[in-house]
Design an enzyme around this catalytic site. Structure first.
Site, short mmCIF file in Angstrom:
data_model
loop_
_atom_site.label_atom_id
_atom_site.label_comp_id
_atom_site.label_asym_id
_atom_site.label_seq_id
_atom_site.Cartn_x
_atom_site.Cartn_y
_atom_site.Cartn_z
N HIS B 32 9.03 2.24 -5.69
CA HIS B 32 10.14 1.35 -5.40
C HIS B 32 11.41 1.99 -5.92
O HIS B 32 11.45 2.46 -7.05
CB HIS B 32 9.91 0.00 -6.08
CG HIS B 32 8.82 -0.79 -5.46
ND1 HIS B 32 9.05 -1.87 -4.69
CD2 HIS B 32 7.48 -0.60 -5.47
CE1 HIS B 32 7.90 -2.36 -4.26
NE2 HIS B 32 6.92 -1.61 -4.72
N THR B 33 12.42 1.98 -5.09
CA THR B 33 13.67 2.63 -5.47
C THR B 33 14.25 1.97 -6.71
O THR B 33 14.46 0.76 -6.74
CB THR B 33 14.69 2.49 -4.33
OG1 THR B 33 14.08 2.88 -3.12
CG2 THR B 33 15.89 3.37 -4.60
N GLN B 34 14.46 2.73 -7.75
CA GLN B 34 15.06 2.20 -8.97
C GLN B 34 16.50 2.62 -9.10
O GLN B 34 17.30 1.93 -9.71
CB GLN B 34 14.28 2.70 -10.19
CG GLN B 34 12.79 2.46 -10.12
CD GLN B 34 12.43 0.99 -10.05
OE1 GLN B 34 13.13 0.16 -10.61
NE2 GLN B 34 11.36 0.68 -9.34
#
Lengths: 292, 261, 263
Positions: B32-34
């Protein structure tokens, strides 16, 4: 008709004692009853044309396009069962899209033809499905220009060949015809449907393998050939539909498009004149000779 | 002590900390893009009488490193719409490819059905909101410009949360702080758009690009600019250079170089 | 048509290259009561003759509004039409939500055409037993499409399907040149008159058995589309009167004269 199946023709995928799949052969019959379609490979592009038999006066003229686009630079036209043709085009579009996702570039015509040949062949393997009732002509132009990769960011290194092989020739026209059995070949000129014999004879006269025919001249020839092929269905009215793909520096800039209406009208006018000219030769020509 | 089977043979929680079971998931890596990694900075746009002007510089920064200097962040869609991307560059690539395949699919039907800039904006906002709701955002803030269904100028923004804004002038990132006040002097609300000429709009945008180059520490003086009008379609220039940049005043700034005061 | 070895399923070609199950499915369409559709430059109209199973039962709904800008008329298995129309409603709504514009008619018709074609190529499904006339308006103007069980979809200027629809088609062919420039009211009149041609001797169009759907381009308003309007029951009364009085006026006058002469 010799050996009509007799028990071996009721199911798909079943071999007859002489090694034939009769369901595939019957599918070919459906193709032979369809309107004529042709494809011509020219020096700088591809032309596709089809004879759309008008089954009802109530049809909207100019609508009901039969020649479909796949990606941007490839066209598909088919003879036979029209809904099967649409299924075929649908799969072609999925294949093109999947190729783009993987390789970030448009699918070469050769690769698309291979994929579709395999797909059509798969429908001859199982008794739970039936073969496609179409023969499809797939034609397009693979770009030879330096194009960006899909979603390209940046311009790459200033030195070196950037992973490309120096001097390798790429791109050019591609024309393929796929039959209900899944068999396909590459062609300079392809014809299928009711008037294919007449069309093939005309195409052979054009000497397409020398690769000298120009695109605009090809458009005129394609119209004329459809009119010749229509003689086999003379009692019915038809609408001519033509499309073309040219190289990047040509009239369509590498995209598959309908032939513009002005050019189409000109081609039809000349085709009709050529047909009348032939009639005169066989009809009144003899009268003149007798007078002399 | 924990004598239950799940604790047999395990080091003690109170000394080594709680056991992290996340590696047991068999579904595979689920990223998941952080945070954005390679980023583009501001995009600015302004409506004028007959169309829109949009500009973005050609820099992709890797944190504080000015890493890639020929990155074109203005991506045309068809002859009446264009998207300018700020934020993560790999997400920009993903969206560019997505829009490309959308364009290919839209052209499959009969001619006459064209997705205008408004349709494109609606579509993108649905995509961005969906990703945000999956807690896996596309880390971009974009301006969608072009012509709407009535061939009037259209300008709207959409960002990583799926938030949309519409205004005669818009800017993402630092542009919102540095450029918007200058652009708003040109056209504060919709009624003033009809008095803005193309030349004024282009000049204002170029002026703002200069200001941003001076004050945005993650910007570049090479930029792309596009003008979209009904007659001219999308006119995109990708390798413009800001002229006349002078740092001669720098030594008057307190703290410049080895100065203490 | 008679029974043969090749008509058991949709995955069998006959030696002549025909698929009999698909042709039989088209027979189901011919059993349904007649529906007519016409398109002009500005409007499209659908008219239908409804049937009731028995005197006290309700009449089968023949025209279904799908979205604000299009609807369809069915002939054949109404349950198959329900499945297809529900699909179209979902697709049309999703497209409207995603792009903020009404779905182009050609696109939605293509989707049901593809669904129907799949049912003609696999063993586990049967072809849809319903024919549809899909009429609507989009960015490129009004459109009328015919959908057949084979998956064949064609754009038409005018069309009629169902029992005795050949009579209606003949009327439509005769008046083909008039349709493009017809006004909304004239188009409705043509539709009802075409429908009347296909009625059997003892039948008449009444407010109970006639149904009408209209949509078109509007000069103003949202998206410049005149919302698809369904005329059913008492609402259709005035339209029937307007259409049928003009067709009865001429023969009635002649009948009056001849009666006077006889007596």
């Amino acid at each position: 008709m010799t050996s009509i199946g007799t028990g071996y023709d009721l199911q798909n995928s079943v071999f007859s004692p002489d090694g034939r799949n009769f369901q595939v052969e019957y599918a070919v019959k459906a193709v032979e009853n369809g309107g004529t379609c042709i494809g011509i490979r020219c020096k700088n592009g591809i032309i596709l044309a089809t004879e759309k038999i008008i089954t009802s006066k109530l049809l909207r003229p100019g609508a009901n396009r039969r020649i479909a686009t796949v990606d941007r630079n490839i066209g598909v036209v088919s003879a036979g069962l029209v809904p099967d043709g649409r299924h075929f085009v649908s799969r072609a579009r999925d294949e093109a899209s999947s190729w783009r996702s993987t390789y970030k570039a448009p699918i070469p015509v050769k690769a698309l033809a291979g994929r579709l040949g395999s797909y059509v062949q798969a429908y001859t393997l199982y008794s739970s499905v039936r073969p496609f009732g179409i023969t499809a002509i797939v034609g397009g132009w693979d770009t030879d220009a330096e194009t960006k990769v899909d979603g390209q960011v940046g311009i790459g290194p200033a030195v070196g060949s950037g992973g490309k092989v120096d001097g390798a020739k790429k791109g050019g026209p591609g024309l393929y015809m796929i039959e209900p059995s899944g068999l396909y070949w590459g062609y300079y000129g392809a014809a299928t449907g009711k008037g294919r014999q007449a069309a093939k004879a005309e195409l052979e006269k054009l000497d397409l393998s020398s690769g000298t025919l120009e695109l605009e001249a090809g458009v005129m020839e394609a119209a004329r050939i459809i009119y010749v092929a229509h003689e086999d269905s003379k009692d019915k009215d038809f609408e001519l539909e033509m499309s073309w793909v040219s190289s990047v520096d040509g009239p369509t800039k590498g995209r598959h498009e309908q032939v513009p209406s002005s050019l189409l009208e000109e081609a039809e006018r000349r085709a009709k004149k050529a047909m009348e000219g032939e009639d005169e030769e066989t009809g009144s020509g003899e009268g003149e000779k007798m007078e002399e | 002590m924990n004598h239950l089977p799940q604790a047999w043979g395990r080091p003690r929680d109170d000394i080594y900390g709680h056991y992290d079971p996340s590696h047991l998931q068999t579904a595979g890596p689920n990223a998941h893009t952080q945070q954005p990694i390679v980023t583009g900075t501001s995009v600015l746009a302004v409506k004028f009488k007959d169309g829109i002007v949009i500009a973005a510089d050609n820099l992709a920064s890797y944190g504080s490193l000015a890493r890639f200097t020929h990155v074109h962040r203005l991506r045309p869609f068809n002859d009446r719409a264009l998207v300018g991307f700020g934020g993560d560059i790999s997400d920009m690539q993903y969206l560019d490819r997505l829009l490309n395949s959308l364009d290919v699919n839209e052209n499959y039907g009969s001619p006459g059905h064209v997705l205008n800039a408004q349709n494109l904006h609606t579509y993108l906002s649905k995509v961005m909101y969906k990703r945000r709701s999956d807690m896996n955002p596309l880390w971009n803030s974009m301006l969608v410009v072009g012509l709407d269904g009535d061939d009037k100028p259209f300008l709207s923004s959409v960002d990583l949360l799926g938030t949309t804004f519409s205004s005669p002038t818009l800017a993402t990132g630092f542009g919102g702080h540095l450029a918007q006040p200058l652009l708003r002097k040109l056209a504060d609300d919709e009624s003033q758009v009809k008095d803005v000429t193309r030349e004024k709009a282009v000049a204002a945008v170029q002026e703002c690009m200069k200001v941003l180059f001076y004050r945005d520490a993650r910007s570049l003086d090479s930029y792309s600019i596009a003008v979209i009008t009904k007659e001219g379609g999308v006119e995109l220039k990708e390798d413009e250079q800001l002229e006349g940049q002078s740092w001669a005043f720098a030594d008057t700034i307190r703290g410049y170089g080895t100065q203490v005061n | 048509m008679f029974r043969n070895n090749y008509d058991n399923d949709a995955v069998t070609f006959s030696p002549q290259g025909r698929i009999f199950q698909v042709e039989y499915a088209s027979e189901a369409v011919k059993q349904g009561s007649v529906v007519v559709g016409i398109a002009s430059k500005t409007h499209t109209v659908l008219v239908a003759l409804k049937r009731n199973a028995e005197e006290l039962s309700s009449y089968q709904k023949k025209i279904i509004g799908i979205d604000e800008h299009f609807g369809l008329a069915l002939a054949g298995l109404a349950s198959d039409a329900r499945v297809l129309s529900n699909f179209m409603k979902r697709q049309a709504l999703a497209s409207k939500m995603t792009y903020g514009r009404p779905i182009p008619i050609e696109r939605i018709v293509e989707r049901i055409g593809d669904r129907a074609q799949t049912s003609t190529q696999v063993y586990t499904k049967r072809p849809y037993g319903v024919g549809l006339l899909v009429a609507g308006v989009d960015e490129t103007g009004p459109h009328l499409f015919e959908f057949q069980p084979s998956g064949m979809t064609q754009e038409m200027v005018a069309c009629a399907i169902g029992a005795r629809s050949q009579m209606a088609r003949t009327y439509l062919e005769r008046h083909l040149d008039k349709f493009a420039d017809s006004s909304r009211d004239e188009l409705i009149k043509h539709g009802l008159l075409a429908l009347k041609e296909s009625l059997s001797q003892d039948k008449e169009l009444t407010v109970d058995n006639a149904s009408l759907g209209v949509t078109g381009v509007a000069k103003d308003g949202k998206r410049k589309i005149e919302t698809f309007k369904l005329y059913d029951g008492p609402e259709i009364g005035p339209l029937l009167e307007a259409a049928l009085e003009t067709s009865e006026a001429a023969p009635a006058a002649e009948g009056g004269e001849s009666m006077e002469v006889d007596t």
